[in-house]
Design a protein around this motif. Structure first.
Motif, PDB file in Angstrom:
ATOM      1  N   LEU A  21      -1.791  13.511   5.317  1.00  0.00           N
ATOM      2  CA  LEU A  21      -1.969  12.541   4.238  1.00  0.00           C
ATOM      3  C   LEU A  21      -2.410  13.262   2.972  1.00  0.00           C
ATOM      4  N   TYR A  79       2.727  11.715   1.976  1.00  0.00           N
ATOM      5  CA  TYR A  79       2.410  12.655   3.043  1.00  0.00           C
ATOM      6  C   TYR A  79       3.138  13.964   2.751  1.00  0.00           C
ATOM      7  N   LYS A 106      -3.407   8.218  -1.209  1.00  0.00           N
ATOM      8  CA  LYS A 106      -3.049   6.834  -0.927  1.00  0.00           C
ATOM      9  C   LYS A 106      -3.490   5.937  -2.071  1.00  0.00           C
ATOM     10  N   PHE A 136       1.612   5.541  -0.016  1.00  0.00           N
ATOM     11  CA  PHE A 136       1.114   6.803   0.523  1.00  0.00           C
ATOM     12  C   PHE A 136       2.080   7.944   0.202  1.00  0.00           C
ATOM     13  N   TRP A 168       9.520   4.602   5.209  1.00  0.00           N
ATOM     14  CA  TRP A 168       9.526   5.944   4.653  1.00  0.00           C
ATOM     15  C   TRP A 168      10.693   6.211   3.721  1.00  0.00           C
ATOM     16  N   GLY A 169      10.432   7.053   2.733  1.00  0.00           N
ATOM     17  CA  GLY A 169      11.510   7.644   1.984  1.00  0.00           C
ATOM     18  C   GLY A 169      12.122   8.782   2.780  1.00  0.00           C
ATOM     19  N   ALA A 170      13.222   9.298   2.264  1.00  0.00           N
ATOM     20  CA  ALA A 170      13.963  10.342   2.988  1.00  0.00           C
ATOM     21  C   ALA A 170      13.311  11.708   2.894  1.00  0.00           C
ATOM     22  N   LEU A 180       2.540  15.924   9.799  1.00  0.00           N
ATOM     23  CA  LEU A 180       2.420  15.186   8.548  1.00  0.00           C
ATOM     24  C   LEU A 180       0.951  15.061   8.163  1.00  0.00           C
ATOM     25  N   PHE A 232       6.802  13.270   1.598  1.00  0.00           N
ATOM     26  CA  PHE A 232       7.303  11.955   1.972  1.00  0.00           C
ATOM     27  C   PHE A 232       6.491  10.863   1.304  1.00  0.00           C
ATOM     28  N   ASN A 278       1.742  -5.301  10.105  1.00  0.00           N
ATOM     29  CA  ASN A 278       0.919  -4.495  10.996  1.00  0.00           C
ATOM     30  C   ASN A 278       0.686  -3.102  10.414  1.00  0.00           C
ATOM     31  N   TYR A 279       0.988  -2.963   9.145  1.00  0.00           N
ATOM     32  CA  TYR A 279       0.808  -1.717   8.410  1.00  0.00           C
ATOM     33  C   TYR A 279       1.740  -0.599   8.856  1.00  0.00           C
ATOM     34  N   GLN A 280       2.831  -0.957   9.535  1.00  0.00           N
ATOM     35  CA  GLN A 280       3.802   0.079   9.841  1.00  0.00           C
ATOM     36  C   GLN A 280       4.322   0.655   8.533  1.00  0.00           C
ATOM     37  N   LEU A 281       4.585   1.946   8.544  1.00  0.00           N
ATOM     38  CA  LEU A 281       5.033   2.631   7.346  1.00  0.00           C
ATOM     39  C   LEU A 281       6.549   2.636   7.255  1.00  0.00           C
ATOM     40  N   TYR A 304       0.871  -1.161   0.000  1.00  0.00           N
ATOM     41  CA  TYR A 304       0.000   0.000   0.000  1.00  0.00           C
ATOM     42  C   TYR A 304       0.912   1.216   0.000  1.00  0.00           C
TER      43      TYR A 304
END
Lengths: 111, 114
Positions: B46, B36, B49, B34, B104-106, B44, B90, B99-102, B32
Motif C-alpha cells: 500500500l 499500490y 489511500k 488506493f 483494479w486498474g491494469a 503488493l 496499481f 464489502n470493500y472489494q477492490l 475510496y
C-alpha cells in the motif's frame, strides 16, 4: 507485527491436478480477500471472508475453486481439477477497516 | 466502481525527473481510492489511500496523490524519482456500502532511465 503470508510462493502442476493455496492474514483482521492476476490482465476479486463466513464469492470463476477459512484464521483456496487458464498470481489480503494489506502472492503455473 | 482506468501501461522517466501516473475511475457512489506498488519479485504494498478529508494525500517514499471528484481522477505524483522507484503501480477503488472489494486498474510500469 507479522504481515500477510502466503504459501507456497510458487506452484507448478499439471492440468487435472489439485492445488491448495494457503493464506495467513494479519492477526486480528476479520476481513480476508482473495484476488487473482492472470498474465496480462487486471487483478480481479475472487472472494471475501468476514471471520469464517463467506461474505461475497461472486468473483470465483467456477465450481473448481473452493475457499475455506477455518475458525476465522487462515484461509485455503483449492483448485480441483486445475486447468491451463487457472495459471496466474493469487493474492491474499486482510483488513480490519478499509485499507487492505497484501501477501506476496502465489504464482500458479498449470502445464 | 464500475471500472478503473490507468491509461499508461508504461511510463519511462529519467532519474530525478518528476512523474505523474494517471488513474481515472467510474462510479455512481462514493469511493475510496488506493495506490499500490509492486516492486520486482515482491507482493503488493500500500502506497497511499484516500478515505475522506483532504483531497491531497501523502504516502510512503515521497509519493502523493490528489483526488479530483469532478474529474473522477486520482493521479499519483512524485517530484523527483529514484532508480529504486522502478516498479509496477496499481490504482484501486472500493465503493462505499460494498464489502470493500477492490476494483483494479491494469497497472503502470514505471521505468527509470539513468
Amino acid at each position: 507485527e507479522a504481515g500477510v503470508t502466503q504459501f507456497p510462493s510458487h506452484s507448478v502442476i499439471e492440468k487435472g491436478q489439485t492445488v491448495t493455496l494457503r493464506c495467513d492474514p494479519i492477526s486480528g483482521h476479520d476481513n480476508l480477500y482473495w484476488y487473482r492476476r492472470v498474465m496480462g490482465k487486471e487483478i480481479k476479486f475472487l472472494l471475501h471472508f468476514v471471520k469464517e463466513s463467506k461474505q461475497d464469492e461472486s468473483g470465483m470463476p467456477n465450481n473448481r475453486f473452493l475457499a475455506e477459512r477455518t475458525g476465522g484464521t487462515y484461509s485455503t483456496l483449492k483448485v480441483q481439477p486445475a486447468e491451463l487458464e487457472d495459471s496466474g498470481v493469487y493474492f491474499c489480503a486482510s483488513s480490519q477497516m478499509r485499507a487492505q494489506y497484501f501477501g506476496p502472492g502465489t504464482r500458479l503455473t498449470v502445464l | 466502481a464500475q471500472s478503473v482506468t490507468q491509461l499508461d501501461s508504461q511510463v519511462p522517466v529519467f532519474e530525478e525527473a518528476p512523474v505523474e501516473l494517471r488513474c481515472n475511475y467510474s462510479s455512481s457512489v462514493s469511493v475510496y481510492l488506493f495506490w499500490y506498488v509492486q516492486y520486482p519479485n515482491q507482493g503488493l504494498q500500500l502506497l497511499l489511500k484516500y478515505l475522506s478529508g483532504s483531497t491531497l494525500v501523502k504516502g510512503i517514499n515521497g509519493f502523493e496523490a490528489e483526488f479530483n471528484k469532478s474529474q473522477t481522477s486520482f493521479h499519483l505524483r512524485k517530484p523527483s524519482v529514484h532508480i529504486s522507484d522502478t516498479a509496477e503501480y496499481f490504482c484501486a477503488v472500493s465503493e462505499s456500502g460494498s464489502n470493500y472489494q477492490l476494483i483494479w486498474g491494469a497497472g503502470t510500469k514505471l521505468i527509470i532511465k539513468p
